[in-house]
Design a protein around this motif. Structure first.
Motif, mmCIF file in Angstrom:
data_model
loop_
_atom_site.group_PDB
_atom_site.id
_atom_site.type_symbol
_atom_site.label_atom_id
_atom_site.label_comp_id
_atom_site.label_asym_id
_atom_site.label_seq_id
_atom_site.Cartn_x
_atom_site.Cartn_y
_atom_site.Cartn_z
ATOM 1 N N HIS A 171 1.020 -1.095 -0.039
ATOM 2 C CA HIS A 171 0.025 0.020 -0.084
ATOM 3 C C HIS A 171 0.920 1.082 0.049
ATOM 4 C CE1 HIS A 171 -3.417 2.457 2.302
ATOM 5 N NE2 HIS A 171 -3.138 2.979 1.201
ATOM 6 N N TYR A 173 -2.416 -1.309 -3.340
ATOM 7 C CA TYR A 173 -3.357 -0.415 -2.970
ATOM 8 C C TYR A 173 -2.723 1.037 -3.215
ATOM 9 C CZ TYR A 173 -6.108 -3.853 -0.098
ATOM 10 O OH TYR A 173 -7.000 -4.975 0.256
ATOM 11 N N VAL A 200 -8.506 -2.205 4.808
ATOM 12 C CA VAL A 200 -7.151 -1.730 3.872
ATOM 13 C C VAL A 200 -6.175 -1.867 4.937
ATOM 14 C CG1 VAL A 200 -6.146 0.052 2.615
ATOM 15 C CG2 VAL A 200 -8.714 -0.266 2.490
#
Length: 239
Positions: free
Chosen positions: A11, A55, A177
């Motif tokens: 991410h 991400y 997330v």
């Protein structure tokens, strides 16, 4: 241009700074800087997909940005809708899911409707996720999480003695997330600007003097290269 790295952050979060200064130095309006910055978002999404980043979160519009001149705010909202109209197919081509975090209800209705259309159309993708922080402020997010927890305690649904870090994390806007491993800020600014304060506790920071409109694939790969040389110990000692 395709690059491979030994370590790829799952991410990456980005504070996209410098649109206004980029435009000013060229004698252009601020909205022209934002338009060019939208091209950088597109480039970064391509580069992230190539590198295997799962991400990407971009700080597009903060809760404080509502204080900007109405004409600029209106221009930013129109630009957002226009970008979705132009680039949605690219999200499909790269199997990228769109999500939004922030005070969604504060956005103008046409913007919410257009966003929701793309969110629904890409919801089934699992390879990559593009998160836009809109009308977002981290302190507000944490306060909202605290309110939810307080309501559950008041209703007898949660024992206050069992509240821990994970409890709060579970009540943030997008609790599923993973936290960013890398946070990039452009234009050389050295502050967090109320962005993901909880989530970036152990993120690696990459600061570049490059203005956001000039931040493209090559610059993103440079950030990933820098990340590859970081020694991440999470408070421990290197073995």
């Amino acid at each position: 241009m395709t690059k491979s790295f030994d370590k790829v952050p799952k991410h990456v979060a980005l504070i996209m700074d410098g649109n206004g200064r980029w435009a000013q130095e060229r004698g252009l309006s601020r909205i022209e800087g934002h338009k060019e910055g939208a091209q950088s978002v597109r480039a970064v999404l391509r580069a992230a997909a190539q590198a295997g980043v799962e991400y990407i979160t971009v700080y597009a519009f903060s809760t404080e940005n509502w204080k900007r001149p109405p004409k600029e705010v209106e221009g930013l909202m129109k630009l957002l809708v226009g970008s979705l109209n132009s680039y949605e197919q690219e999200l499909h081509d790269n199997h990228i899911r769109l999500r939004v975090m922030g005070q969604f209800e504060r956005l103008p209705l046409p913007v919410r409707m257009r966003l929701q259309k793309t969110i629904d159309a890409t919801a089934h993708y699992t390879d990559h996720t593009f998160i836009i922080a809109l009308s977002y402020g981290s302190r507000t997010e944490i306060a909202d999480a605290a309110k939810q927890i307080a309501e559950k305690v008041k209703a007898g649904e949660l024992d206050p003695k069992k509240i821990n870090e994970q409890t709060l994390a579970n009540h943030l806007y997008l609790p599923d997330v993973p936290d960013p491993e890398l946070m990039i800020r452009t234009s050389g600014e050295l502050r967090l600007s109320n962005f993901l304060l909880w989530q970036i506790s152990y993120s690696e920071f990459y600061i570049t003097e490059t203005y956001w409109p000039d931040f493209r694939e090559e610059q993103f790969f440079q950030a990933l290269e820098a990340f590859n040389h970081r020694d991440r110990r999470y408070g421990g000692v290197k073995k």
